[in-house]
Design a protein around this motif. Sequence first.
Motif, PDB file in Angstrom:
ATOM      1  N   GLY A  12       0.740  -1.225   0.014  1.00  0.00           N
ATOM      2  CA  GLY A  12       0.053   0.170   0.103  1.00  0.00           C
ATOM      3  C   GLY A  12       0.798   1.254  -0.042  1.00  0.00           C
ATOM      4  N   GLY A  13       0.303   2.343  -0.137  1.00  0.00           N
ATOM      5  CA  GLY A  13       0.765   3.758  -0.090  1.00  0.00           C
ATOM      6  C   GLY A  13       1.996   4.026  -1.260  1.00  0.00           C
ATOM      7  N   THR A  14       1.942   3.281  -2.167  1.00  0.00           N
ATOM      8  CA  THR A  14       2.865   3.471  -3.329  1.00  0.00           C
ATOM      9  C   THR A  14       2.444   4.510  -4.402  1.00  0.00           C
ATOM     10  OG1 THR A  14       1.770   1.837  -4.709  1.00  0.00           O
ATOM     11  CG2 THR A  14       3.795   1.236  -3.402  1.00  0.00           C
ATOM     12  N   GLY A  15       1.100   5.173  -4.203  1.00  0.00           N
ATOM     13  CA  GLY A  15       0.683   6.296  -5.064  1.00  0.00           C
ATOM     14  C   GLY A  15      -0.270   5.876  -6.082  1.00  0.00           C
ATOM     15  N   LYS A  16      -0.877   4.733  -6.103  1.00  0.00           N
ATOM     16  CA  LYS A  16      -1.898   4.254  -6.788  1.00  0.00           C
ATOM     17  C   LYS A  16      -2.956   5.420  -7.045  1.00  0.00           C
ATOM     18  CE  LYS A  16      -2.807   0.683  -4.623  1.00  0.00           C
ATOM     19  NZ  LYS A  16      -1.588   0.802  -3.581  1.00  0.00           N
ATOM     20  N   THR A  17      -3.582   5.797  -6.132  1.00  0.00           N
ATOM     21  CA  THR A  17      -4.795   6.606  -6.002  1.00  0.00           C
ATOM     22  C   THR A  17      -4.319   7.771  -6.409  1.00  0.00           C
ATOM     23  OG1 THR A  17      -5.798   5.438  -3.973  1.00  0.00           O
ATOM     24  CG2 THR A  17      -6.509   7.754  -4.591  1.00  0.00           C
ATOM     25  N   THR A  18      -3.062   8.744  -6.012  1.00  0.00           N
ATOM     26  CA  THR A  18      -2.827   9.864  -6.632  1.00  0.00           C
ATOM     27  C   THR A  18      -2.449   9.785  -7.989  1.00  0.00           C
ATOM     28  OG1 THR A  18      -1.618  10.083  -4.353  1.00  0.00           O
ATOM     29  CG2 THR A  18      -1.017  11.552  -6.062  1.00  0.00           C
ATOM     30  N   ASP A  40     -10.749   0.048  -5.187  1.00  0.00           N
ATOM     31  CA  ASP A  40      -9.931  -0.293  -3.846  1.00  0.00           C
ATOM     32  C   ASP A  40     -10.945  -0.635  -3.049  1.00  0.00           C
ATOM     33  OD1 ASP A  40      -8.219  -0.719  -2.008  1.00  0.00           O
ATOM     34  OD2 ASP A  40      -7.321   1.127  -1.930  1.00  0.00           O
ATOM     35  N   PRO A 142      -4.030  -3.053  -2.962  1.00  0.00           N
ATOM     36  CA  PRO A 142      -2.598  -3.643  -3.268  1.00  0.00           C
ATOM     37  C   PRO A 142      -2.885  -4.995  -3.051  1.00  0.00           C
ATOM     38  CG  PRO A 142      -2.791  -2.711  -1.212  1.00  0.00           C
ATOM     39  CD  PRO A 142      -4.147  -2.068  -1.890  1.00  0.00           C
ATOM     40  N   ASN A 195       7.849   5.006  -8.095  1.00  0.00           N
ATOM     41  CA  ASN A 195       7.236   6.257  -7.670  1.00  0.00           C
ATOM     42  C   ASN A 195       7.829   6.634  -6.235  1.00  0.00           C
ATOM     43  OD1 ASN A 195       5.738   8.534  -7.361  1.00  0.00           O
ATOM     44  ND2 ASN A 195       3.999   7.602  -6.344  1.00  0.00           N
ATOM     45  N   ARG A 196       8.139   7.835  -6.075  1.00  0.00           N
ATOM     46  CA  ARG A 196       8.483   8.450  -4.765  1.00  0.00           C
ATOM     47  C   ARG A 196       9.966   7.967  -4.493  1.00  0.00           C
ATOM     48  NH1 ARG A 196       4.046   7.079  -0.486  1.00  0.00           N
ATOM     49  NH2 ARG A 196       5.626   8.498   1.022  1.00  0.00           N
ATOM     50  N   PRO A 253      10.112  11.082  -9.163  1.00  0.00           N
ATOM     51  CA  PRO A 253      10.761  11.263  -7.613  1.00  0.00           C
ATOM     52  C   PRO A 253       9.836  11.679  -6.571  1.00  0.00           C
ATOM     53  CG  PRO A 253      11.454  12.746  -9.582  1.00  0.00           C
ATOM     54  CD  PRO A 253      10.315  12.056  -9.798  1.00  0.00           C
ATOM     55  N   CYS A 254       9.996  11.569  -5.303  1.00  0.00           N
ATOM     56  CA  CYS A 254       9.304  11.832  -4.341  1.00  0.00           C
ATOM     57  C   CYS A 254       9.381  13.168  -4.026  1.00  0.00           C
ATOM     58  CB  CYS A 254      10.065  11.206  -2.895  1.00  0.00           C
ATOM     59  SG  CYS A 254       8.730  11.437  -1.574  1.00  0.00           S
ATOM     60  N   TYR A 255       8.396  14.019  -4.096  1.00  0.00           N
ATOM     61  CA  TYR A 255       8.361  15.377  -4.005  1.00  0.00           C
ATOM     62  C   TYR A 255       7.792  15.890  -2.494  1.00  0.00           C
ATOM     63  CZ  TYR A 255       8.634  15.100  -9.050  1.00  0.00           C
ATOM     64  OH  TYR A 255       8.982  14.986 -10.443  1.00  0.00           O
ATOM     65  N   ILE A 258       4.398  17.529  -2.136  1.00  0.00           N
ATOM     66  CA  ILE A 258       3.050  16.732  -2.224  1.00  0.00           C
ATOM     67  C   ILE A 258       2.978  15.789  -1.180  1.00  0.00           C
ATOM     68  CG2 ILE A 258       2.026  14.950  -3.673  1.00  0.00           C
ATOM     69  CD1 ILE A 258       3.295  16.198  -6.327  1.00  0.00           C
ATOM     70  N   GLN A 259       3.834  15.047  -0.832  1.00  0.00           N
ATOM     71  CA  GLN A 259       4.019  14.155   0.342  1.00  0.00           C
ATOM     72  C   GLN A 259       3.416  14.579   1.625  1.00  0.00           C
ATOM     73  OE1 GLN A 259       6.844  11.177   0.629  1.00  0.00           O
ATOM     74  NE2 GLN A 259       6.252  10.617   2.616  1.00  0.00           N
TER      75      GLN A 259
HETATM   76  N1  LIG Z   1       5.401  11.324  -6.396  1.00  0.00           N
HETATM   77  C1  LIG Z   1       5.301  11.488  -5.046  1.00  0.00           C
HETATM   78  N2  LIG Z   1       5.922  12.515  -4.492  1.00  0.00           N
HETATM   79  C2  LIG Z   1       5.481  12.478  -3.121  1.00  0.00           C
HETATM   80  N3  LIG Z   1       4.274  12.248  -2.515  1.00  0.00           N
HETATM   81  C3  LIG Z   1       3.597  11.249  -3.344  1.00  0.00           C
HETATM   82  C4  LIG Z   1       4.112  10.925  -4.767  1.00  0.00           C
HETATM   83  N4  LIG Z   1       3.189   9.959  -5.102  1.00  0.00           N
HETATM   84  C5  LIG Z   1       2.263  10.112  -4.071  1.00  0.00           C
HETATM   85  N5  LIG Z   1       2.759  10.570  -2.977  1.00  0.00           N
HETATM   86  C6  LIG Z   1       1.880  10.733  -1.676  1.00  0.00           C
HETATM   87  O1  LIG Z   1       2.029   9.365  -1.036  1.00  0.00           O
HETATM   88  C7  LIG Z   1       1.241   9.072  -0.328  1.00  0.00           C
HETATM   89  C8  LIG Z   1       0.292   7.753  -0.727  1.00  0.00           C
HETATM   90  O2  LIG Z   1      -0.130   7.876  -1.935  1.00  0.00           O
HETATM   91  P1  LIG Z   1      -1.448   7.035  -2.401  1.00  0.00           P
HETATM   92  O3  LIG Z   1      -2.825   7.496  -1.489  1.00  0.00           O
HETATM   93  O4  LIG Z   1      -1.912   7.555  -3.675  1.00  0.00           O
HETATM   94  O5  LIG Z   1      -0.908   5.662  -2.463  1.00  0.00           O
HETATM   95  P2  LIG Z   1      -1.895   4.338  -2.645  1.00  0.00           P
HETATM   96  O6  LIG Z   1      -1.174   3.420  -3.313  1.00  0.00           O
HETATM   97  O7  LIG Z   1      -3.181   4.599  -3.376  1.00  0.00           O
HETATM   98  O8  LIG Z   1      -2.075   4.033  -0.997  1.00  0.00           O
HETATM   99  P3  LIG Z   1      -3.105   2.659  -0.623  1.00  0.00           P
HETATM  100  O9  LIG Z   1      -2.555   1.362  -1.057  1.00  0.00           O
HETATM  101  O10 LIG Z   1      -2.974   3.038   0.833  1.00  0.00           O
HETATM  102  O11 LIG Z   1      -4.363   3.190  -1.133  1.00  0.00           O
HETATM  103  C9  LIG Z   1       0.064  10.323  -0.322  1.00  0.00           C
HETATM  104  O12 LIG Z   1       0.197  11.195   0.874  1.00  0.00           O
HETATM  105  C10 LIG Z   1       0.539  10.915  -1.703  1.00  0.00           C
HETATM  106  O13 LIG Z   1       0.412  12.416  -1.798  1.00  0.00           O
END
Ligand SMILES: Nc1ncnc2c1ncn2[C@@H]1O[C@H](COP(=O)(O)OP(=O)(O)OP(=O)(O)O)[C@@H](O)[C@H]1O
Length: 292
Positions: A12-18, A40, A142, A195-196, A253-255, A258-259
Amino acid sequence: MTHCIALHSYKGGTGKTTIAANIAAILVKSGKKVALLDLDIYAPSLHNYFKLTPKKYINDFLDNNADLNETIIDVAESLNDKKLQPGKFYAGFSNPNRDAIFKFEISNGPEYWKKQFRKLVFLREQMITKMDMDYIIIDTSPGIRHWSINALSIADKLILTMKMDDLDIEGTKKLLYDIYTTFVKFGAISYILLNRISGYCIPVTLINDTDEKINTIHERAVKTGNSTIKMQNPKTVLEGLEVTGVKYLTPLPCYCDIQFSSREFLTVVNNPNHPFSKNLQIIIDEIIKDNL
Ligand SMILES: Nc1ncnc2c1ncn2[C@@H]1O[C@H](COP(=O)(O)OP(=O)(O)OP(=O)(O)O)[C@@H](O)[C@H]1O
Ligand SMILES: [Mg+2]
């Protein structure tokens, strides 16, 4: 032709939703008709970002309690954002209520699950034939749970997002060998999106600076590797995975801005000149040029 793209990951938390939402928004801005689906179903989150409480959920459609036009709703209106024109922005949400999520956990028997999967395929077909969508973008759960695989099965292109930590790398490798080789064999085009990744951060003092200055710093960091942390080389980390037939997309990259922002979501709309937005456009171009 409708393109159906799913975002998935091992952890989880890899940025899918974003990434799913921002890809959808870029496509809308370029004039396309797009549906963003929150599949999801074990931990829905999209409705929060859109600040919506839908009358009907995808769960209702799967249970024959909702029509297509109640399930897939116009969200550009609710975002009330002129910048999202000229395209059309629709979304379908999963029910975040406890009972709705538990329902997917209890064993209802293979017939029930088959019926639900057929209904999901029907939803996709209706979005294509009745709504004439250009793109369907799917956010998934995930891992390899039942509904993660269902969601991937209705997509033509799969984006596997991952971070560069050891656990995610090992899990992703396994996922690629166990699951993605089969999807690739049956014709889905699959991508890895790192990502990140470390190597770029906007110094706090510059967060409110001009887009131009932020961009210059980013470009310099990428070109020269002259950033606080050295950019990791994705290819060395994932060595050997080419055998699965999965392609690499431009890594993101990890910004920090945004994070660590509690409000940032549709960066491509709010800040189109941000390097995140520009890189995402490059990624979309890479995906679009791969015809099925
Ligand atoms: N490239 C990036 N740089 C910085 N922060 C990022 C980046 N991509 C995503 N994030 C941040 O990472 C966090 C997790 O992103 P997100 O919720 O999209 O992940 P997810 O894979 O959908 O998580 P989950 O599996 O829990 O649904 C969020 O706070 C989002 O703003
Ligand atoms: Mg998510």
